[in-house]
Design a protein around this motif. Structure first.
Motif, mmCIF file in Angstrom:
data_model
loop_
_atom_site.group_PDB
_atom_site.id
_atom_site.type_symbol
_atom_site.label_atom_id
_atom_site.label_comp_id
_atom_site.label_asym_id
_atom_site.label_seq_id
_atom_site.Cartn_x
_atom_site.Cartn_y
_atom_site.Cartn_z
ATOM 1 N N GLU A 1 -0.430 11.645 48.150
ATOM 2 C CA GLU A 1 -1.821 11.847 47.741
ATOM 3 C C GLU A 1 -1.897 12.617 46.426
ATOM 4 O O GLU A 1 -2.670 12.269 45.530
ATOM 5 C CB GLU A 1 -2.574 12.591 48.845
ATOM 6 C CG GLU A 1 -4.052 12.798 48.558
ATOM 7 C CD GLU A 1 -4.768 13.506 49.700
ATOM 8 O OE1 GLU A 1 -5.984 13.770 49.558
ATOM 9 O OE2 GLU A 1 -4.129 13.798 50.729
ATOM 10 N N GLN A 2 -1.069 13.650 46.308
ATOM 11 C CA GLN A 2 -1.048 14.437 45.074
ATOM 12 C C GLN A 2 -0.548 13.608 43.896
ATOM 13 O O GLN A 2 -1.110 13.669 42.795
ATOM 14 C CB GLN A 2 -0.158 15.677 45.267
ATOM 15 C CG GLN A 2 -0.222 16.669 44.115
ATOM 16 C CD GLN A 2 0.500 17.957 44.438
ATOM 17 O OE1 GLN A 2 1.016 18.134 45.553
ATOM 18 N NE2 GLN A 2 0.566 18.866 43.493
ATOM 19 N N LEU B 1 -0.682 10.320 43.519
ATOM 20 C CA LEU B 1 -1.686 9.316 43.169
ATOM 21 C C LEU B 1 -2.852 9.936 42.403
ATOM 22 O O LEU B 1 -3.406 9.310 41.485
ATOM 23 C CB LEU B 1 -2.182 8.608 44.429
ATOM 24 C CG LEU B 1 -1.164 7.681 45.104
ATOM 25 C CD1 LEU B 1 -1.664 7.239 46.475
ATOM 26 C CD2 LEU B 1 -0.853 6.471 44.238
ATOM 27 N N ALA B 2 -3.210 11.167 42.759
ATOM 28 C CA ALA B 2 -4.282 11.850 42.038
ATOM 29 C C ALA B 2 -3.866 12.152 40.599
ATOM 30 O O ALA B 2 -4.658 11.996 39.654
ATOM 31 C CB ALA B 2 -4.658 13.144 42.766
ATOM 32 N N LYS C 1 -1.599 10.470 38.905
ATOM 33 C CA LYS C 1 -1.514 9.159 38.246
ATOM 34 C C LYS C 1 -2.899 8.676 37.801
ATOM 35 O O LYS C 1 -3.072 8.138 36.686
ATOM 36 C CB LYS C 1 -0.881 8.158 39.208
ATOM 37 C CG LYS C 1 -0.835 6.708 38.724
ATOM 38 C CD LYS C 1 0.102 6.515 37.562
ATOM 39 C CE LYS C 1 0.214 5.056 37.202
ATOM 40 N NZ LYS C 1 1.014 4.856 35.965
ATOM 41 N N ALA C 2 -3.895 8.880 38.647
ATOM 42 C CA ALA C 2 -5.248 8.420 38.341
ATOM 43 C C ALA C 2 -5.832 9.139 37.123
ATOM 44 O O ALA C 2 -6.679 8.581 36.414
ATOM 45 C CB ALA C 2 -6.154 8.612 39.551
ATOM 46 N N GLY C 3 -5.376 10.361 36.883
ATOM 47 C CA GLY C 3 -5.901 11.128 35.763
ATOM 48 C C GLY C 3 -5.108 10.995 34.481
ATOM 49 O O GLY C 3 -5.438 11.629 33.472
ATOM 50 N N LYS D 1 -3.541 9.307 31.040
ATOM 51 C CA LYS D 1 -3.903 8.399 29.953
ATOM 52 C C LYS D 1 -2.626 7.905 29.281
ATOM 53 O O LYS D 1 -1.590 8.584 29.344
ATOM 54 C CB LYS D 1 -4.782 9.122 28.927
ATOM 55 C CG LYS D 1 -6.054 9.733 29.501
ATOM 56 C CD LYS D 1 -6.889 10.370 28.411
ATOM 57 C CE LYS D 1 -6.173 11.528 27.724
ATOM 58 N NZ LYS D 1 -5.937 12.661 28.625
ATOM 59 N N ALA E 1 2.507 1.738 44.296
ATOM 60 C CA ALA E 1 1.867 2.262 43.084
ATOM 61 C C ALA E 1 2.836 2.193 41.907
ATOM 62 O O ALA E 1 4.007 2.548 42.030
ATOM 63 C CB ALA E 1 1.407 3.696 43.312
ATOM 64 N N ALA F 1 2.667 7.575 33.105
ATOM 65 C CA ALA F 1 1.429 6.887 32.734
ATOM 66 C C ALA F 1 1.646 5.371 32.659
ATOM 67 O O ALA F 1 2.743 4.912 32.399
ATOM 68 C CB ALA F 1 0.933 7.424 31.398
#
Length: 419
Positions: free
Chosen positions: A290-291, A293-294, A296-298, A300, A341, A419
């Motif tokens: 979960e950490q 993926l969070a 990764k989502a942020g 750029k 992912a 990224a």
């Protein structure tokens, strides 16, 4: 951008192991060889390598050290005995009895050097009255399958032993003793490294019985009967411990710091999650996924890689009949939670080279881990349910196999996010 994530993660793990190698790390903590009689004793997966390091500085020494099968090292004076781990055997029983006889002959003016590392709890075998080797084997196997934390397991082991919980040190009194330890326990409490054979212990038999009850550990009735009788665990402050000095000279934090430095050189932003994580391997894996993926989502394009780094000792509550260990189970649960992912890779290994009872250090997770399994007709969820992570990663070429590393500073986990 790290172009070869597998190689990079393996380099981090190898660096963590390297700095904990006794041939590199022990010398600075070893005093000049004392005058008079010197006796070297020890036990653990790193103990033979520690003995080798001692003789490299002091020359041939008298003594006896017990290590795991396959972990012996050449020594000129110290006798190295190999025995079974994690479930004890007759070789460990006989060698422990000989070690206690050797210490019983120590006198005031003698000097005893004790070399203790993870694994000593299973290798130092001398059951209390009324408990057989078969009983001890049954207890160890049941504890390992229970999911109980290592410190709780060791509470039971101490109260079933004539050598743990300060009793090894008491056997050497009135000789002076220096115990050098490599920590493989969360929190680096010397009382729990190898079940603390040179450290006083304030735990009670009632606490040991509570562990059996709380984690539903099935044991022979002889074991419960023994835990109801007064035992030999030596309390802190006992005069027999007054001539003992205990020093932890290598610990997980040093190895994680070395890996952090190496990752920093590669341009990673390191998130240190701690050197003493505990808990169910699959639950910790879900949290770290979960950490990751969070993060990764942020990210750029062009952002530096991020690395989640952690140590400690996770546990597995055995539900199935597969072949697995906490590091491989962490990796399998992590792969399921990440669900393919992109640009997230991970490694989890035991620094002693043995994850659970298998001769495998751990595993690597890649973005295509689940796809590779599917192409081979493997069911990762079924493998996790059966605690069969080693078989799973063996089939998809995801195992990390090191052979004996000759040290033991607990688990090493790294999750790389790009990224």
């Amino acid at each position: 951008m790290i172009n070869d994530p597998d190689r990079f993660l393996r380099q981090l793990f190898d660096r963590a192991v390297e700095v904990a190698d006794p041939m590199r790390s022990l010398k600075a903590f070893l005093p000049p060889k004392p005058e008079g009689r010197v006796i070297v004793v020890g036990a653990g997966k790193a103990s033979a390598r520690m003995a080798e390091a001692v003789e490299a500085e002091w020359g041939p020494c008298e003594g006896l050290v017990i290590t795991r099968y396959g972990y012996a090292r050449p020594c000129r004076g110290i006798e190295i005995v190999e025995a079974a781990h994690p479930v004890p055997d007759e070789a460990g029983l006989v060698a422990t009895r000989r070690m206690l006889d050797l210490l019983a002959a120590a006198k005031e003016g003698d000097f005893v050097l004790a070399l203790i590392s993870g694994g000593a709890s299973a290798l130092l075998v001398q059951p209390v009255e009324g408990v057989s080797l078969a009983d001890k084997q049954a207890v160890n196997a049941a504890l390992l399958a229970s999911g109980a934390p290592i410190d709780r397991m060791n509470t039971v082991r101490k109260h079933l032993s004539r050598v743990k919980g300060g009793q090894l040190a008491a056997a050497a009194y009135p000789a002076r003793m220096l115990a050098l330890m490599i920590s493989d326990v969360p929190g680096d409490d010397p009382a729990f490294i190898g079940s603390g054979p040179t450290v006083g212990d304030a735990s009670t038999r009632e606490e040991a019985l509570d562990v059996l009850s709380r984690w539903k550990v099935e044991v022979p009735e002889s074991v419960r009967a023994a835990l109801r009788r007064p035992g030999g665990v030596v309390p802190p402050g006992d005069p027999r411990l007054s001539r003992v000095e205990n020093i932890i000279y290598a610990a997980p934090r040093q190895s994680l710091n070395a890996a952090t430095a190496l990752a920093g050189q590669a341009g990673c932003a390191v998130h240190m999650l701690g050197d003493s994580l505990e808990g169910e391997a699959r639950e910790v894996a879900a949290a770290q996924a979960e950490q990751a993926l969070a993060i990764k989502a942020g990210m750029k394009p062009g952002d530096p890689p991020a690395l989640l780094l952690s140590g400690g000792e996770l546990t597995v509550t055995r539900r199935g009949k597969g072949v697995g260990g906490p590091n491989a189970e962490f990796c399998l649960a992590l792969a399921l939670a990440l669900n393919g992912a992109k640009a997230i890779h991970a490694i989890a290994c035991d620094t002693d080279g043995v994850d659970g009872a298998a001769e495998v250090a751990g595993a690597i997770v890649r973005p295509d881990t689940l796809a590779r399994a599917q192409s081979l007709g493997l069911d990762p969820e079924k493998a996790l349910a059966e605690n069969d992570a080693h078989s799973f990663f063996g089939a998809i070429d995801g195992q990390v196999v090191t052979g004996p590393t000759l040290t033991n500073v607990n688990d090493f986990r790294a999750v790389l996010i790009q990224a």
